[in-house]
Scaffold this active site. Structure first.
Site, PDB file in Angstrom:
ATOM      1  CB  ALA A   1     -11.521  15.765  -6.677  1.00 23.17           C
TER       2      ALA A   1
ATOM      3  CG  HIS B   1      -1.909  -1.141   1.225  1.00 27.55           C
ATOM      4  ND1 HIS B   1      -1.700  -2.275   1.981  1.00 27.55           N
ATOM      5  CD2 HIS B   1      -3.077  -1.335   0.563  1.00 27.55           C
ATOM      6  CE1 HIS B   1      -2.715  -3.117   1.795  1.00 27.55           C
ATOM      7  NE2 HIS B   1      -3.550  -2.576   0.932  1.00 27.55           N
TER       8      HIS B   1
END
Length: 217
Positions: free
Chosen positions: A144, A115
């Site tokens: 975003a 990760h």
């Protein structure tokens, strides 16, 4: 665990929170962080089932799924919590802010580090996805909806799918950037290609017209 510092972080970064008590009682992002810090302590002690039970309760309560194994620094802020997913081997530095729908996920089934590692002072916009064992440098902004699958150098701004660096060390690489008007390099490139093709069509029509005039004579 300094829970008061986490509450003060909400007050600093969430204009909707009007008081300490309001932030403490009604901030799902804060609740997700506090529960993760509790579950992480149990996870480190080896109480894995208890840690996962706290994690499960936190997901039910807040809508955020933050694995107990994730390492999270101080000053972490989640604006809303719904849809946030943070994987087991994620490492998050200090003063990081993320918004709803962010995923810090893995792309491997291996047991090792799979990760992302997020540096200090990073902001990740709503719906953004960071995948794999990649390093996101300090002071990075991820727009975003971006999908980041490669490491990002410090002091950069990333947007797009896949994520591309559009600003580095204060210098715009593609276009100027506003927080509410993120550039799309792929869109810009397609628009430029469309313009060039239109220009070529126009020039071809002119050449064909000249050839036809000569043939007519």
């Amino acid at each position: 665990m300094n829970w008061k510092a986490d509450v003060n972080t909400v007050l600093e970064r969430d204009p909707a929170a009007k008081s300490f008590n309001e932030a403490l009682y009604f901030s799902p992002g804060l609740h997700a962080i506090l529960l993760q810090r509790i579950s992480h302590r149990q996870f480190v002690k080896g109480n894995v089932k208890l840690a996962r039970a706290i994690n499960y309760f936190g997901r039910f309560l807040t809508g955020a799924d933050i694995h107990p194994g994730a390492i999270i620094g101080k000053g972490f802020f989640i604006d809303h919590a719904v849809g946030v997913v943070i994987g087991e081997t994620t490492i998050i530095g200090d003063n990081v802010s993320i918004f709803q729908g962010v995923t810090l996920g893995g792309v491997s089934t291996s047991k090792g580090k799979r990760h992302p590692t997020i540096g200090d002072n990073v902001t990740i916009g709503a719906g953004a996805v960071v995948l794999g064992n990649v390093m996101i440098g300090e002071n990075v902004k991820i727009g975003a909806g971006s999908v980041v699958v490669k490491g990002v150098p410090p002091n950069s701004t990333v947007v797009g799918v896949p994520g591309r660096v559009v600003k580095r060390e204060g210098t715009c690489i593609k276009v100027d950037l506003r927080h509410d008007e993120l550039p799309d390099p792929l869109r810009d490139a397609i628009m430029q290609l469309t313009h060039n093709i239109s220009e070529l069509d126009h020039r071809l029509e002119r050449l064909e017209a000249l050839v036809n005039d000569k043939d007519g004579k």
